[in-house]
Design a protein around this motif. Structure first.
Motif, PDB file in Angstrom:
ATOM      1  N   GLN A  80       1.272  -1.024  -0.229  1.00 19.60           N
ATOM      2  CA  GLN A  80       0.027   0.239   0.304  1.00 19.60           C
ATOM      3  C   GLN A  80       0.556   1.220   0.043  1.00 19.60           C
ATOM      4  OE1 GLN A  80      -3.659   0.918   0.362  1.00 19.60           O
ATOM      5  NE2 GLN A  80      -4.186  -1.060   0.237  1.00 19.60           N
ATOM      6  N   PHE A 173      -7.416   5.012  -7.481  1.00 23.18           N
ATOM      7  CA  PHE A 173      -7.476   3.467  -6.695  1.00 23.18           C
ATOM      8  C   PHE A 173      -6.801   3.130  -5.326  1.00 23.18           C
ATOM      9  CE2 PHE A 173      -6.226   3.851 -11.302  1.00 23.18           C
ATOM     10  CZ  PHE A 173      -7.152   1.573 -11.650  1.00 23.18           C
ATOM     11  N   PHE A 174      -6.727   5.286  -4.575  1.00 19.25           N
ATOM     12  CA  PHE A 174      -6.475   4.920  -3.585  1.00 19.25           C
ATOM     13  C   PHE A 174      -6.526   6.892  -3.024  1.00 19.25           C
ATOM     14  CE2 PHE A 174      -2.601   3.198  -5.774  1.00 19.25           C
ATOM     15  CZ  PHE A 174      -2.433   2.376  -5.139  1.00 19.25           C
ATOM     16  N   SER A 175      -7.577   6.461  -1.497  1.00 20.18           N
ATOM     17  CA  SER A 175      -7.847   7.836  -1.020  1.00 20.18           C
ATOM     18  C   SER A 175      -6.686   7.753   0.746  1.00 20.18           C
ATOM     19  CB  SER A 175      -8.675   8.035  -1.334  1.00 20.18           C
ATOM     20  OG  SER A 175      -9.292   7.470   0.295  1.00 20.18           O
ATOM     21  N   VAL A 176      -5.107   8.768   0.755  1.00 20.69           N
ATOM     22  CA  VAL A 176      -4.779   8.541   1.175  1.00 20.69           C
ATOM     23  C   VAL A 176      -4.649  10.066   2.168  1.00 20.69           C
ATOM     24  CG1 VAL A 176      -2.277   8.426   2.166  1.00 20.69           C
ATOM     25  CG2 VAL A 176      -3.199   6.998  -0.092  1.00 20.69           C
TER      26      VAL A 176
END
Lengths: 318, 417
Positions: A80, A173-176
Motif C-alpha cells: 500500500q 485507486f487510493f485515498s490517503v
C-alpha cells in the motif's frame, strides 16, 4: 560517470544461497571502490532461494556501511502506498540519507496471485494505478516541512504544527490522508529509480524518476533512448541533468563502456551481477580494480547522501 | 530448574510517559536516531531480556495537531526496518514488532517477518493487531475502517495464512478465502526457529479466542492483581479447546516502573515527569478516556463535572469517575494521573519494591513475565537493567545467561513441527 551494481539476491539454481556476511562483505568492497549504489532486486518471476526480502536486507546493510547508496526493489502490487512510503522514509533515516526505491513497473503474475489479485490488473489499469501510487509516495515523503521538528523541551513544542501537511489525496485507486508518521527523509525524498520503462511509462519516468535504468542495447538505440528521456524531462521544466540515465549491462568490457558512455550521452552504468559467491568475488577482485585503473571509479564520495553521489537536486548534503 | 519470568523491553521513541521527551535526561531526537535504538537494544541484551518490542500504527496517534505537536508521538521509525537494522547489531535478543492485519497482505507480511527472522538467526516475532483507529483508516481509504467482528474475521484468516506459509502447510491449491487469496508457498527458506514467534494483545472475547488458537505470547494491560489473574486464568483455560497446553502460551502484562536507589528519589522522579505534562495534553487524553469533547470548558482545578453515560469506553469512563470521587481529585490531577502511565500498571519505588511487586504477580499465577515500559529513554531502561534485573537474578526469578540462540529458546516455546 556513475556506477551501480544490481544484485539479484536469489541464487541461480544449483548455487549455494548468499548469506548476510557474504552480501555485506561484497557491498563493503563496492563501497571501498566508490560504487554509487547497490540495487537489491526482489520478487523474481521464479521462486527465490534467498532468505531475504529486499527492504529488510537494506536496513541491515545500512548499519554496516557508511557511504554507498542502497536501493531496494519493491512493487506497487505488493504494498500500500502509505506503508511503502514510511518503510523507505524510515530506511533513509536509518542509512543517513543513502536509500532509493526501485519502483517495479512490470506486473508480475506470480505476485498478483499471492497478493489476493488472482486476475491481476489490465495493463492500462496497472499503469494508471502505478502512476498514482508513485505520486502518492513522493508527496508523502515531503509532508513534513524541513524544519518541522523543534525538539523544544522547555516550551513543550516538539514539532511546529504549521509544518505538518496532510496530503488529502483522493484518487482513482487510493485515498490517503497523510501525513506520514515518519520524519522527513534526510534527502527530502529517497532516490526514485524506474527500471526499463515501457513506451507508455516514459512520461512518468522522465517526470518523477531521479534515475532511469535502460536495458542494454546498441549504441545508436541507447543514444536515442537517452535523448528522448532528457527531452521529455526538459519539456516539463526539469533540468535534463537531474534525470540520470544508467544503462544496464551484464558484460563489463571496460573499453567498450567508455566508448558507449561518450557516444550515447548516458550518465553511467548499472552492472547486473549473478547472485553467487564466485560472481561477486570476480566483480570485486577483477572488474572493480580495472574500472579504477581506467579512472571510472576510485574517486571519493562527494558527500554522505546518495543524492550527493549522483549529483542530484534535493536534500542531503550535495 | 525453577520457573523464571520472561521480560520484554518495550521500546517507544523518547519513552512511555506522555511527557517523557521533555525530561532533561530523555533523548529527544530518539525518533530519528538509529544509534539510540541500537544502544537500547544492546542494553536490553546485556541485561538478558527475552526481547525488545515495538508498537506500530499506520498513521498519526493524535488527530488534533495542536495536541500532537506537544508530544513526541507523531514521528518514529517504521518498526520492520528498525528491527532489521537491530538484527545485525545484536546477537541474542528477540525482535518483536506490531503489524496490523487490517492494512497488509498475509503473503507480504509473512515474507517480511521471515526475512527478519533469517537476518537475526531466528529471533523475530510478530505482534498481530487489528486497526481500530479512524486516523489509520483514512490512510487506506480503499478499505476503510471495518466493524470489530469483521476486523477479527479478517485477522483470523490472516493469521491462518501467515502460519500456514511459515509452517509450509499451505496446500497445493494455495489459499482462497474470504479476504485473501494466495497461490504459492512462501519463496524463502524455512525459519531458523521453525517459525517466527506469534504475539497478540487483544483483550476482547474474540481477541482472546484468536490468541488461544494461534499466539505464543500475549501482551496485556492490567492494573490490579485480580484483573491480571482473571485474564491469565481465562486465557490459559481456553487453550485446551485448541489442543494446546497452558505452557504453550506466555502471558506478559505491561508494567511501567519508575525505579531509583531510594523510594524518595523514585517518587521525586515520578513527580518530575508528572509536572511536565502540559495541561491541554492531559485534558485531551482524559477527555478521550471519558468519551467527551468539552472537558476543557470546566475549571481545571475544579472537580470533574457530572457526565452523561457514554457509548464509548464504558468501563474506562466508570473507572475515571470512580477514582475522581474516591480521591477527591481535580481535573488537572486526574489528567496527570491517567496521562502518565497510559492506563498501564505503574510501580514507583526501589528495585526491591519493584521486584517484590513483579514477584507477587509472577508467583501468584497472574503473569509468566512482563513487558517493561520505561518512562523515558535511555535512563529508565538503564535503571531497570542495572537495579531491578540484578535483584530479580539474586532471587532466582530471572536468567543470568541466555539458554539458547533463538527467541523460542529464550521463551521456552516448542519448536513447531
Amino acid at each position: 560517470m556513475h556506477l551501480a551494481v544490481s544484485l539479484n539476491i536469489a541464487a541461480a539454481s544449483g548455487q549455494a544461497i548468499l548469506d548476510f556476511g557474504q552480501i555485506s562483505s561484497f557491498v563493503r568492497k563496492a563501497e571501498a571502490a566508490g560504487v554509487d549504489m547497490v540495487i537489491i532486486s526482489d520478487s523474481a518471476d521464479k521462486p527465490s532461494s534467498s532468505p531475504f526480502e529486499a527492504t529488510t536486507l537494506l536496513a541491515a546493510l545500512a548499519t554496516v556501511t557508511n557511504r554507498i547508496g542502497l536501493v531496494a526493489g519493491a512493487s506497487t502490487l505488493a504494498h500500500q502506498p502509505y506503508n511503502l512510503a514510511r518503510r523507505f522514509a524510515s530506511l533513509d533515516i536509518i542509512s543517513h540519507g543513502r536509500v532509493g526505491w526501485n519502483a517495479t513497473l512490470r506486473q508480475n503474475p506470480r505476485e498478483a496471485g499471492n497478493f489476493s489479485r488472482p486476475e491481476g490488473f489490465s495493463d492500462d489499469d496497472f499503469r494508471r494505478r502505478a502512476r498514482e501510487f508513485i505520486n502518492i509516495v513522493r508527496a508523502l515523503w515531503i509532508g513534513w516541512g524541513r524544519d518541522a521538528l523543534l525538539f523544544d523541551k522547555a516550551a513543550g513544542r516538539f514539532h511546529d504544527p504549521d509544518m505538518m501537511h496532510p496530503l488529502n489525496h483522493v484518487g482513482e485507486f487510493f485515498s490517503v490522508r497523510g501525513p506520514l508518521n515518519v520524519a522527513r527523509s534526510p534527502q527530502d525524498r529517497p532516490v526514485l529509480i524506474i527500471s526499463d520503462p515501457a513506451e507508455a511509462d516514459l512520461d512518468l519516468a522522465s517526470g518523477a524518476a531521479d534515475v532511469v535504468l535502460i536495458e542494454g542495447q546498441p549504441s545508436e538505440a541507447l543514444k536515442v533512448a537517452v535523448g528522448d528521456l532528457k527531452r521529455r524531462a526538459a519539456a516539463i521544466g526539469r533540468k535534463p541533468e537531474t534525470v540520470k540515465v544508467l544503462a544496464t549491462t551484464s558484460e563489463p568490457g571496460i573499453d567498450s563502456l567508455q566508448a558507449l558512455l561518450e557516444s550515447s550521452g548516458c550518465d553511467g552504468f548499472n552492472f547486473v551481477l549473478p547472485a553467487d559467491v564466485p560472481g561477486l568475488h570476480s566483480f570485486a577482485d577483477r572488474i572493480l580494480p580495472e574500472l579504477r585503473r581506467h579512472g571510472i571509479t576510485g574517486q571519493s564520495y562527494r558527500g554522505a547522501a546518495l543524492r550527493s553521489h549522483l549529483g542530484l537536486a534535493g536534500g542531503g548534503d550535495q | 530448574m525453577t520457573r523464571q519470568m520472561k521480560l520484554g523491553a518495550f521500546l517507544w521513541a523518547t519513552g512511555h510517559h506522555i511527557a517523557a521527551w521533555r525530561h532533561p535526561k530523555a533523548h529527544v531526537t530518539a525518533g530519528i536516531d538509529i544509534d539510540h535504538y541500537i544502544q537500547l537494544a544492546r542494553t536490553a541484551e546485556a541485561a538478558k531480556f527475552d526481547m525488545v518490542f515495538c508498537e506500530d500504527a499506520a498513521g498519526l496517534r493524535e488527530a488534533n495537531v495542536g495536541i500532537a505537536s506537544q508530544t513526541s508521538r507523531s514521528i518514529g521509525f517504521e518498526p520492520i526496518s528498525l528491527l532489521s537494522a537491530l538484527a545485525v547489531q545484536t546477537s541474542r535478543i528477540g525482535l518483536v514488532s506490531t503489524a496490523s492485519t487490517s492494512y497488509n497482505e498475509p503473503y507480504g507480511l509473512a515474507r517480511t517477518f521471515l526475512s527478519l527472522d533469517h537476518l537475526s538467526g531466528g529471533r523475530a516475532g510478530w505482534n498481530l493487531v487489528t486497526s481500530a483507529s479512524p486516523i489509520e483508516a483514512a490512510n487506506f481509504g480503499s478499505t476503510g475502517l471495518k466493524p470489530h467482528a469483521d476486523r477479527y474475521e479478517r485477522a483470523r484468516e490472516f493469521a491462518e495464512v501467515v502460519t500456514g506459509l511459515w509452517h509450509g502447510k499451505l496446500g497445493a491449491s494455495g489459499h482462497d478465502g474470504r479476504s485473501f487469496s494466495v497461490r504459492d508457498p512462501l519463496d524463502l527458506p524455512r525459519s531458523p526457529q521453525g517459525a517466527p514467534v506469534m504475539v497478540q494483545a487483544g483483550a476482547s472475547d474474540v481477541g482472546r479466542d484468536l490468541a488461544a488458537r494461534t499466539a505464543d505470547v500475549v501482551f496485556t494491560a492490567a492494573q490490579t492483581f485480580e484483573e491480571a489473574k482473571a485474564f491469565y486464568d481465562d486465557l490459559k483455560g481456553r487453550l485446551a479447546a485448541y489442543g494446546r497446553e497452558p505452557d504453550d502460551i506466555k502471558i506478559m502484562p505491561g508494567v511501567a516502573p519508575v525505579v531509583a536507589e531510594t523510594e524518595a528519589e523514585a517518587r521525586e522522579k515520578h513527580e518530575e515527569l508528572q509536572e511536565l505534562i502540559p495541561d491541554d495534553v492531559g485534558v485531551a487524553l482524559l477527555s478521550s478516556y471519558l468519551s467527551i469533547s468539552d472537558l476543557w470548558r470546566h475549571p481545571i482545578d475544579g472537580p470533574l463535572p457530572e457526565l452523561p453515560e457514554s457509548e464509548g469506553m464504558k468501563s474506562r469512563q466508570a473507572l475515571v469517575i470512580e477514582q475522581s470521587r474516591r480521591d477527591n481529585l481535580s481535573i488537572r490531577q486526574l489528567a496527570r494521573h491517567f496521562a502518565g502511565a497510559r492506563g498501564h500498571w505503574r510501580i514507583v519505588g526501589t528495585a526491591a519494591h519493584v521486584a517484590d511487586e513483579l514477584q507477587a504477580r509472577f508467583e501468584g499465577g497472574a503473569a509468566d513475565g512482563f513487558n517493561v515500559m520505561p518512562s523515558y529513554f535511555p535512563g529508565e531502561l538503564d535503571a531497570f537493567a542495572t537495579l531491578v534485573v540484578p535483584e530479580l537474578q539474586r532471587r532466582g526469578l530471572f536468567r543470568t545467561e541466555y539458554e539458547g540462540r533463538t527467541l523460542r529458546d529464550h521463551l521456552g516455546l516448542k519448536r513447531p513441527v
